[in-house]
Design an enzyme around this catalytic site. Structure first.
Site, PDB file in Angstrom:
ATOM      1  N   ASP A 172      51.733  59.015  73.181  1.00  4.45           N
ATOM      2  CA  ASP A 172      50.963  58.108  72.333  1.00  4.45           C
ATOM      3  C   ASP A 172      50.845  58.809  70.985  1.00  4.45           C
ATOM      4  O   ASP A 172      50.100  59.781  70.849  1.00  4.45           O
ATOM      5  CB  ASP A 172      49.577  57.847  72.923  1.00  4.45           C
ATOM      6  CG  ASP A 172      48.757  56.847  72.111  1.00  4.45           C
ATOM      7  OD1 ASP A 172      49.081  56.647  70.918  1.00  4.45           O
ATOM      8  OD2 ASP A 172      47.791  56.272  72.642  1.00  4.45           O
ATOM      9  N   HIS A 173      51.619  58.337  70.000  1.00  5.72           N
ATOM     10  CA  HIS A 173      51.719  59.089  68.745  1.00  5.72           C
ATOM     11  C   HIS A 173      50.374  59.242  68.044  1.00  5.72           C
ATOM     12  O   HIS A 173      50.195  60.167  67.243  1.00  5.72           O
ATOM     13  CB  HIS A 173      52.746  58.434  67.816  1.00  5.72           C
ATOM     14  CG  HIS A 173      52.281  57.164  67.176  1.00  5.72           C
ATOM     15  ND1 HIS A 173      52.408  55.941  67.775  1.00  5.72           N
ATOM     16  CD2 HIS A 173      51.671  56.944  65.985  1.00  5.72           C
ATOM     17  CE1 HIS A 173      51.909  55.006  66.981  1.00  5.72           C
ATOM     18  NE2 HIS A 173      51.455  55.583  65.894  1.00  5.72           N
ATOM     19  N   HIS A 184      46.054  53.170  72.097  1.00  7.16           N
ATOM     20  CA  HIS A 184      45.570  53.918  70.933  1.00  7.16           C
ATOM     21  C   HIS A 184      44.044  53.956  70.839  1.00  7.16           C
ATOM     22  O   HIS A 184      43.434  55.020  70.734  1.00  7.16           O
ATOM     23  CB  HIS A 184      46.115  53.312  69.639  1.00  7.16           C
ATOM     24  CG  HIS A 184      47.603  53.329  69.535  1.00  7.16           C
ATOM     25  ND1 HIS A 184      48.388  54.297  70.115  1.00  7.16           N
ATOM     26  CD2 HIS A 184      48.464  52.494  68.897  1.00  7.16           C
ATOM     27  CE1 HIS A 184      49.661  54.058  69.849  1.00  7.16           C
ATOM     28  NE2 HIS A 184      49.730  52.972  69.117  1.00  7.16           N
ATOM     29  N   LYS A 214      46.385  42.456  62.791  1.00  6.24           N
ATOM     30  CA  LYS A 214      47.456  42.426  61.797  1.00  6.24           C
ATOM     31  C   LYS A 214      47.083  41.463  60.673  1.00  6.24           C
ATOM     32  O   LYS A 214      46.249  40.582  60.835  1.00  6.24           O
ATOM     33  CB  LYS A 214      48.775  42.000  62.449  1.00  6.24           C
ATOM     34  CG  LYS A 214      49.356  43.052  63.395  1.00  6.24           C
ATOM     35  CD  LYS A 214      50.703  42.630  63.929  1.00  6.24           C
ATOM     36  CE  LYS A 214      51.348  43.733  64.756  1.00  6.24           C
ATOM     37  NZ  LYS A 214      51.675  44.931  63.951  1.00  6.24           N
TER      38      LYS A 214
END
Length: 502
Positions: free
Chosen positions: A185-186, A248, A346
Site C-alpha cells: 500500500d504505497h 489507504h 474525485k
C-alpha cells in the site's frame, strides 16, 4: 545505519515491465535507490511483458520513463549507462509454463555469474486477475521453494470483497509463507505517514492526551481534483469505498488509533493495527443509512476548464460512487465514543491528504467574555500532501493592550527543516522489500479485517440504487449530505488552506 553492504544480491522480476506502474513508479524508484547507494553491488532487474523487445529497447524505454518521472530529474549519461547494464527484458506469456522455466534459467545464470545465492523478488505489477496465475506457475516451476530468499510483492486491490480476499490469501499461502508476501500500500511508504508513529511514540508529551479524555474527534480526508478519466472503465468495478477507504484511509486510521507497540518489530506493529480493525464497530443496515454518504460527480468547471461528469467519461449509466464519507467508531478503552470521520472523492475542490485531530475545549473558560468568539479548540494537523507538515494549532494572546486570543500554528514542515529531498513512497517500500522488513506492508489477517469492516456498507449500497446521482459538481467538496453527516455532531470538515497556512 543500513548500507548497501547489508543487502544481499537481489534479482527483481517485474511482471508488467512495460506497464504504467513500472514506468511511473518502480523504475524511477529503483534508479533513485541506485543513485543514492541503496542497491546492492550485485543486482538485476528483469522486466517481462508480451511486447516484443530486446534488452536495449527495454533500456531505452525505461530511460525515457525515468527522465519524465524521476524526482532526481533527467539521468546523467555515465550513471545511467552503469545502471542500465543491470536491466534485462524477457518476452513472456503469463499463462505459459515455459515462461517460468526461462525465468529459472536466467536466475541460475546470474547466481552462477555472481557465485552466490540471490534474493529473488517477484513484483506483480499486473491486473489482479493474473495474481493467481502467476503464483500457481511460480509454485509449479519450483521458483518459490526457497522461503528464505524468495519474496512476492502484490499491488492493490487485494481482492474485490471479503470472500475474494480470503481466496487470494489461501492461494498464496499454498505457495508462500506469510513472511514472503508483501502486500503493498504505497500510502504507508509516504514520509509523513511514517512520521505518524515517530511523532506519537517518540514524544512523551503526546501520549497522555492521545485518548478519548482529550480528543474530541478525528478526520481523515484524501481528496483528488482528478476524475476517473480514461480509467473510468476500470474504476467502475471498484468505486471510492473499495479503491481508497478499504485500504489507504483505514491504514491511516490504524496508525492514529493503534496502541504503542512493544518494539518496532514488523509483526508487533501489525498486531496493533489488527487490534484496531477488530475493535471497530460493525455496521447494521440502519448504521449505513445514518453514518455513511456516497456521491458521484457531475460535470462542471475546474480551474477554468470545463470537465465532464463521471457518466460522460464512462459513456454509460452507473451507480458507482466517486465519493464516500463514513463515520467510524473504535470500541476500546482508548477511543470509546470518539468519532473517526473518513472521506475521499474525485473531482474535488482540492487535491489533499490530511489528518485532523481535534482536541476538546478547555474545561473552564477564564478569559473576558469578549474573547469567547475568538477561541478555538486545539487541533493537530498532519498534512501528507500537497505539503508535508505537522502543525499544532494552539491559542495565544494577540499583541496589544486588550486580552484578545487567536489561533497560532506550531509547525514542522519538511522543506523548511531538511535540505534533502524526501524519498518517494516506492523507494522506501522497495528498499524494505530487499531488507525483508514487512513493517509497512499489510498482513493477510489485516486485509481480511478491513474487508470485513466495510462489507456491510458495500452490500447495503449495492442493494439500494442511488436515485440522485450525480449529486455533486466538479470543484466542490462533495455532496451536501456529507457536510450534514458531520454537522449533526456539531463539527465541520477541515480543509487545508491552499498555501498551507491558516
Amino acid at each position: 545505519m543500513i548500507t548497501n553492504k547489508q543487502i544481499a544480491p537481489t534479482i527483481f522480476v517485474i511482471f508488467g515491465g512495460t506497464g504504467d506502474l513500472n514506468a511511473r513508479k518502480l523504475a524511477p524508484a529503483l534508479y533513485n535507490l541506485y543513485l543514492e547507494g541503496w542497491l546492492p553491488e550485485q543486482f538485476s532487474i528483469i522486466g517481462t511483458g508480451r511486447t516484443q523487445l530486446q534488452d536495449e529497447d527495454f533500456r531505452k524505454k525505461l530511460l525515457e520513463d525515468i527522465n519524465q518521472f524521476s524526482r532526481s530529474g533527467k539521468a546523467e549519461k555515465e550513471k545511467w549507462e552503469a545502471f542500465s547494464q543491470h536491466l534485462f527484458y524477457q518476452v513472456s506469456d503469463l499463462n505459459d509454463f515455459k515462461t517460468y522455466k526461462e525465468f529459472g534459467t536466467r536466475i541460475k545464470h546470474l547466481e552462477t555469474e555472481w557465485d552466490t545465492k540471490a534474493n529473488v523478488i517477484y513484483y506483480l505489477a499486473v491486473a489482479p486477475n493474473f495474481f493467481p496465475i502467476i503464483a500457481d506457475n511460480l509454485a509449479k516451476s519450483k521458483l518459490a521453494d526457497d522461503s528464505q530468499r524468495v519474496r512476492i510483492v502484490i499491488e492493490k486491490p487485494f481482492g474485490h470483497d471479503l470472500e475474494s480476499a480470503k481466496e487470494l490469501n489461501q492461494l498464496l499461502m499454498r505457495t508462500f509463507d506469510e513472511r514472503q508476501i508483501y502486500r503493498i500500500d504505497h500510502y504507508l511508504g509516504k514520509e509523513t505517514v511514517q512520521n505518524i508513529m515517530a511523532f506519537r511514540f517518540a514524544n512523551s508529551l503526546l501520549e497522555p492526551t492521545w485518548n478519548r479524555n482529550y480528543i474530541e474527534h478525528v478526520q481523515i480526508s484524501v481528496t483528488e481534483q482528478l476524475g476517473a478519466g480514461e480509467r473510468a472503465g476500470y474504476y467502475d468495478g471498484s468505486g471510492a469505498l473499495r479503491d481508497m477507504i478499504q485500504n489507504h484511509l483505514l491504514q491511516l486510521l490504524c496508525l492514529v488509533a493503534m496502541e504503542p507497540p512493544i518494539s518496532f518489530n514488523a509483526d508487533e506493529v501489525r498486531n496493533r493495527k489488527v487490534d484496531v480493525l477488530r475493535a471497530m464497530r460493525r455496521f447494521s443496515p440502519d448504521d449505513v443509512r445514518l453514518s455513511t454518504v456516497r456521491g458521484q460527480y457531475g460535470n462542471g468547471w475546474l480551474e477554468g476548464k470545463e470537465v465532464p461528469g463521471y457518466r460522460e467519461e464512462l459513456k454509460a449509466e452507473s451507480n458507482t460512487e466517486t465519493f464516500a464519507a463514513v463515520k467510524f467508531f473504535v470500541d476500546n478503552w482508548r477511543w470509546q465514543g470518539v468519532p473517526f470521520y473518513l472521506r475521499t472523492g474525485k473531482r474535488m475542490h482540492q487535491s489533499a491528504s490530511v489528518i485532523s485531530i481535534q482536541f476538546k475545549e478547555v474545561p473552564h473558560f477564564m478569559f473576558p467574555p469578549e474573547t469567547a468568539d475568538s477561541i478555538h479548540n486545539n487541533r493537530l494537523i498532519i498534512s501528507i500532501q500537497p505539503e508535508m507538515s505537522i502543525r499544532l494549532q494552539v491559542q495565544a494572546k494577540r499583541p496589544g493592550l486588550d486580552m484578545i486570543l487567536n489561533t497560532v500554528d506550531m509547525v514542522f514542515d519538511y522543506k523548511g527543516t531538511y535540505s534533502s529531498e524526501a524519498p518517494e513512497a516506492y523507494e522506501t517500500l522497495l528498499l524494505d522489500t530487499m531488507l525483508g522488513d514487512q513493517t509497512l506492508f499489510m498482513r493477510g489477517d489485516q486485509v481480511e479485517e478491513a474487508w470485513d469492516l466495510i462489507m456491510p456498507i458495500l452490500t447495503t449500497w449495492q442493494g439500494r440504487k442511488s436515485l440522485n446521482f450525480p449529486n455533486y459538481s466538479a470543484d466542490s467538496w462533495g455532496p451536501e449530505t456529507a457536510e450534514a453527516l458531520i454537522a449533526r455532531d456539531g463539527f465541520h470538515w477541515f480543509t487545508l488552506p491552499l498555501n498551507g497556512k491558516k
